[in-house]
Design an enzyme around this catalytic site. Structure first.
Site, PDB file in Angstrom:
ATOM      1  N   ARG A  96      18.091   0.666 -35.718  1.00 50.06           N
ATOM      2  CA  ARG A  96      19.011   1.815 -35.631  1.00 50.06           C
ATOM      3  C   ARG A  96      20.298   1.528 -36.412  1.00 50.06           C
ATOM      4  NH1 ARG A  96      14.946   2.928 -34.194  1.00 50.06           N
ATOM      5  NH2 ARG A  96      14.242   3.979 -32.306  1.00 50.06           N
ATOM      6  N   SER A 148      18.165   9.364 -27.219  1.00 52.30           N
ATOM      7  CA  SER A 148      18.626   8.089 -26.632  1.00 52.30           C
ATOM      8  C   SER A 148      20.110   7.919 -26.893  1.00 52.30           C
ATOM      9  CB  SER A 148      17.883   6.915 -27.265  1.00 52.30           C
ATOM     10  OG  SER A 148      16.508   7.086 -27.090  1.00 52.30           O
ATOM     11  N   GLU A 201      23.980   4.459 -29.365  1.00 53.13           N
ATOM     12  CA  GLU A 201      23.204   4.704 -30.588  1.00 53.13           C
ATOM     13  C   GLU A 201      23.826   5.878 -31.339  1.00 53.13           C
ATOM     14  OE1 GLU A 201      18.823   4.899 -30.153  1.00 53.13           O
ATOM     15  OE2 GLU A 201      18.882   6.657 -31.452  1.00 53.13           O
TER      16      GLU A 201
HETATM   17  C1  LIG Z   1      15.880  15.046 -28.393  1.00 51.33           C
HETATM   18  C2  LIG Z   1      16.242  13.998 -29.413  1.00 51.33           C
HETATM   19  C3  LIG Z   1      15.342  12.969 -29.679  1.00 51.33           C
HETATM   20  C4  LIG Z   1      15.647  11.981 -30.624  1.00 51.33           C
HETATM   21  N1  LIG Z   1      14.727  10.998 -30.878  1.00 51.33           N
HETATM   22  C5  LIG Z   1      14.996  10.041 -31.779  1.00 51.33           C
HETATM   23  C6  LIG Z   1      14.032   9.003 -32.055  1.00 51.33           C
HETATM   24  O1  LIG Z   1      12.945   8.981 -31.494  1.00 51.33           O
HETATM   25  N2  LIG Z   1      14.359   8.052 -32.962  1.00 51.33           N
HETATM   26  C7  LIG Z   1      15.551   8.064 -33.619  1.00 51.33           C
HETATM   27  O2  LIG Z   1      15.771   7.158 -34.437  1.00 51.33           O
HETATM   28  N3  LIG Z   1      16.465   9.027 -33.393  1.00 51.33           N
HETATM   29  C8  LIG Z   1      16.231  10.019 -32.502  1.00 51.33           C
HETATM   30  N4  LIG Z   1      17.148  10.990 -32.252  1.00 51.33           N
HETATM   31  C9  LIG Z   1      18.460  10.950 -32.951  1.00 51.33           C
HETATM   32  C10 LIG Z   1      18.546  11.873 -34.213  1.00 51.33           C
HETATM   33  O3  LIG Z   1      17.542  12.822 -34.212  1.00 51.33           O
HETATM   34  C11 LIG Z   1      18.485  11.065 -35.512  1.00 51.33           C
HETATM   35  O4  LIG Z   1      19.481  10.083 -35.543  1.00 51.33           O
HETATM   36  C12 LIG Z   1      18.623  11.964 -36.743  1.00 51.33           C
HETATM   37  O5  LIG Z   1      18.346  11.227 -37.902  1.00 51.33           O
HETATM   38  C13 LIG Z   1      20.019  12.580 -36.860  1.00 51.33           C
HETATM   39  O6  LIG Z   1      19.977  13.553 -37.895  1.00 51.33           O
HETATM   40  P1  LIG Z   1      21.035  14.695 -38.008  1.00 51.33           P
HETATM   41  O7  LIG Z   1      20.788  15.389 -39.303  1.00 51.33           O
HETATM   42  O8  LIG Z   1      21.034  15.532 -36.798  1.00 51.33           O
HETATM   43  O9  LIG Z   1      22.381  13.825 -38.110  1.00 51.33           O
HETATM   44  P2  LIG Z   1      23.831  14.244 -37.561  1.00 51.33           P
HETATM   45  O10 LIG Z   1      23.829  14.130 -36.080  1.00 51.33           O
HETATM   46  O11 LIG Z   1      24.272  15.506 -38.171  1.00 51.33           O
HETATM   47  O12 LIG Z   1      24.686  13.056 -38.175  1.00 51.33           O
HETATM   48  C14 LIG Z   1      24.513  11.732 -37.719  1.00 51.33           C
HETATM   49  C15 LIG Z   1      25.470  10.833 -38.521  1.00 51.33           C
HETATM   50  O13 LIG Z   1      25.101  10.819 -39.894  1.00 51.33           O
HETATM   51  C16 LIG Z   1      26.134  11.372 -40.721  1.00 51.33           C
HETATM   52  N5  LIG Z   1      25.434  12.210 -41.719  1.00 51.33           N
HETATM   53  C17 LIG Z   1      24.543  13.205 -41.471  1.00 51.33           C
HETATM   54  N6  LIG Z   1      24.026  13.655 -42.626  1.00 51.33           N
HETATM   55  C18 LIG Z   1      24.603  12.944 -43.627  1.00 51.33           C
HETATM   56  C19 LIG Z   1      24.481  12.938 -45.057  1.00 51.33           C
HETATM   57  N7  LIG Z   1      23.641  13.757 -45.707  1.00 51.33           N
HETATM   58  N8  LIG Z   1      25.251  12.074 -45.760  1.00 51.33           N
HETATM   59  C20 LIG Z   1      26.087  11.218 -45.133  1.00 51.33           C
HETATM   60  N9  LIG Z   1      26.242  11.164 -43.791  1.00 51.33           N
HETATM   61  C21 LIG Z   1      25.504  12.025 -43.058  1.00 51.33           C
HETATM   62  C22 LIG Z   1      27.052  12.133 -39.796  1.00 51.33           C
HETATM   63  O14 LIG Z   1      28.380  12.126 -40.266  1.00 51.33           O
HETATM   64  C23 LIG Z   1      26.910  11.334 -38.496  1.00 51.33           C
HETATM   65  O15 LIG Z   1      27.753  10.214 -38.522  1.00 51.33           O
HETATM   66  C24 LIG Z   1      16.882  12.007 -31.312  1.00 51.33           C
HETATM   67  C25 LIG Z   1      17.780  13.048 -31.051  1.00 51.33           C
HETATM   68  C26 LIG Z   1      17.475  14.035 -30.116  1.00 51.33           C
HETATM   69  C27 LIG Z   1      18.430  15.145 -29.867  1.00 51.33           C
END
Ligand SMILES: Cc1cc2nc3c(=O)[nH]c(=O)nc-3n(C[C@H](O)[C@H](O)[C@H](O)COP(=O)(O)OP(=O)(O)OC[C@H]3O[C@@H](n4cnc5c(N)ncnc54)[C@H](O)[C@@H]3O)c2cc1C
Length: 339
Positions: free
Chosen positions: A164, A238, A335
């Site tokens: 992570r 998580s 996380e």
């Molecule tokens: C129900 C649920 C289940 C999940 N299960 C998992 C799992 O099984 N495994 C896992 O690893 N994660 C899991 N996650 C966490 C999440 O889905 C991941 O971390 C995902 O990659 C986040 O993507 P996002 O686009 O929503 O990022 P955001 O929440 O929008 O951003 C996360 C971080 O990345 C930065 N960011 C986003 N996009 C960019 C970009 N293009 N350039 C630079 N910085 C950027 C943001 O500033 C922030 O700091 C889960 C989340 C939920 C809600």
């Protein structure tokens, strides 16, 4: 570039926290992303880059510009008998991208089905599930420097992936906007079935010779029965990482808590312990405090029952951390990203 002022971020984060952004824009192209960053620089506004908002906790209103990355496109760069190379826009939603690959029988990310968020955010915490991490299929990450707007490409090795974790959460945090990710997927997929309940679920589905489509379906089934859906109850998956502790500490704890589960990690002097188990043993599973709580079935998931402020989640998380520390002398690390 379309700039909005005083925008509620409630529908832009899966916790459903109703924080306000001073300014908000979505970038659908590299030009729009550069324009937005230039505007923020010229107006001395801080920038928060957002994907799907599924890994952030908005602790208060967001000062400055929220820049949502919406760069789209799946481009097939090369292909041979065994592999396909794909360049994917950072704003592509992750799960539909997985389904697209699974439908073409391109293997490698089927175990990562149904993870929310965007392709561009996936390398940031090296998303992982059911024994697979994105680092195993990722070739490179293209970025835009947020200060001087220069373009760079990080190789897989340069991303310094960990559990992570990546360089984008460490020394490069906040420095770059990820614009695209290149993956190498397998046309003769190797299945990863040993982790979690995949094998059992396939058996229950009466699948004897699984394909990647079957694995994806099994993962979706497990996840949708196990994890709370953010559309029904605000959460970010998580909340904490599973801690890695010293083997000696683990062995000492095991004498007091013989049922304590553990997983081997690459470093033989360390052991990984499920954070959810620790939280449950510390008595926090299902605990509700006003608008927030620890989910009743998944102790690793903190939830917003509706109307919560980010600070309420932070306070709950601190109490959970303190309880686990007091009982096990283990520090839980979030996380998710506190904003
Ligand atoms: C129900 C649920 C289940 C999940 N299960 C998992 C799992 O099984 N495994 C896992 O690893 N994660 C899991 N996650 C966490 C999440 O889905 C991941 O971390 C995902 O990659 C986040 O993507 P996002 O686009 O929503 O990022 P955001 O929440 O929008 O951003 C996360 C971080 O990345 C930065 N960011 C986003 N996009 C960019 C970009 N293009 N350039 C630079 N910085 C950027 C943001 O500033 C922030 O700091 C889960 C989340 C939920 C809600």
């Amino acid at each position: 570039m379309t700039l909005q002022q005083q925008v509620s971020l409630q529908s832009f984060n899966t916790f459903g926290i109703d924080a306000q952004a001073d300014y908000f824009t979505a970038a659908h192209s590299l030009t729009e992303a550069i324009e937005a960053l230039q505007w923020a620089k010229a107006h001395q506004q801080p920038v928060l880059i957002l994907g799907g908002g599924s890994n952030v906790l908005l602790m208060q209103d967001v000062r400055g510009l929220v820049l949502q990355v919406s760069l789209k496109g799946i481009e097939r760069l090369a292909e041979d008998e065994d592999t396909v190379r794909l360049r994917v826009g950072a704003g592509e939603p992750w799960h539909p991208f997985v389904l697209h690959c699974v439908a073409q029988n391109w293997g490698g990310i089927e175990n990562l089905s149904l993870i929310p968020g965007t392709v561009g955010a996936a390398p940031i915490q090296n998303i992982g599930a059911y024994g697979v991490e994105i680092k195993e299929v990722l070739e490179s990450v293209e970025v835009l420097d947020c200060q001087d707007f220069s373009l760079h490409t990080f190789s897989n090795a340069a991303c310094a992936f960990g559990y992570r974790d990546s360089i984008f959460k460490q020394t490069a945090q906040g420095k770059y906007l990820i614009t695209a990710v290149t993956f190498v997927l397998q046309k003769k997929p190797v299945l990863h079935l040993t982790y979690g309940a995949i094998q059992q679920t396939l058996e229950a589905m009466q699948v004897t010779h699984p394909t990647i489509q079957d694995v994806s379906r099994a993962v979706c089934h497990i996840r949708s029965t196990k994890l709370p859906n953010p559309q029904e109850i605000g959460n970010a998956g998580s909340f904490f990482k599973n801690p890695e502790i010293d083997l000696a500490h683990y062995e000492q704890l095991k004498t007091v808590f013989p049922a304590m589960p553990s997983y081997a990690v690459a470093n033989p002097a360390k052991v990984k312990v499920p954070a959810g188990w620790l939280i449950e043993q510390a008595g926090w599973k299902g605990v509700r405090q006003g608008n927030v709580g620890v989910h009743k079935d998944q102790a690793l998931v903190l939830v917003n029952y509706g109307g919560a402020q980010g600070s309420e989640i932070v306070a709950l998380a601190s109490q959970v951390q303190a309880a686990v520390r007091a009982k096990f002398e283990i520090d839980l690390t979030p996380e998710i990203n506190y904003i």
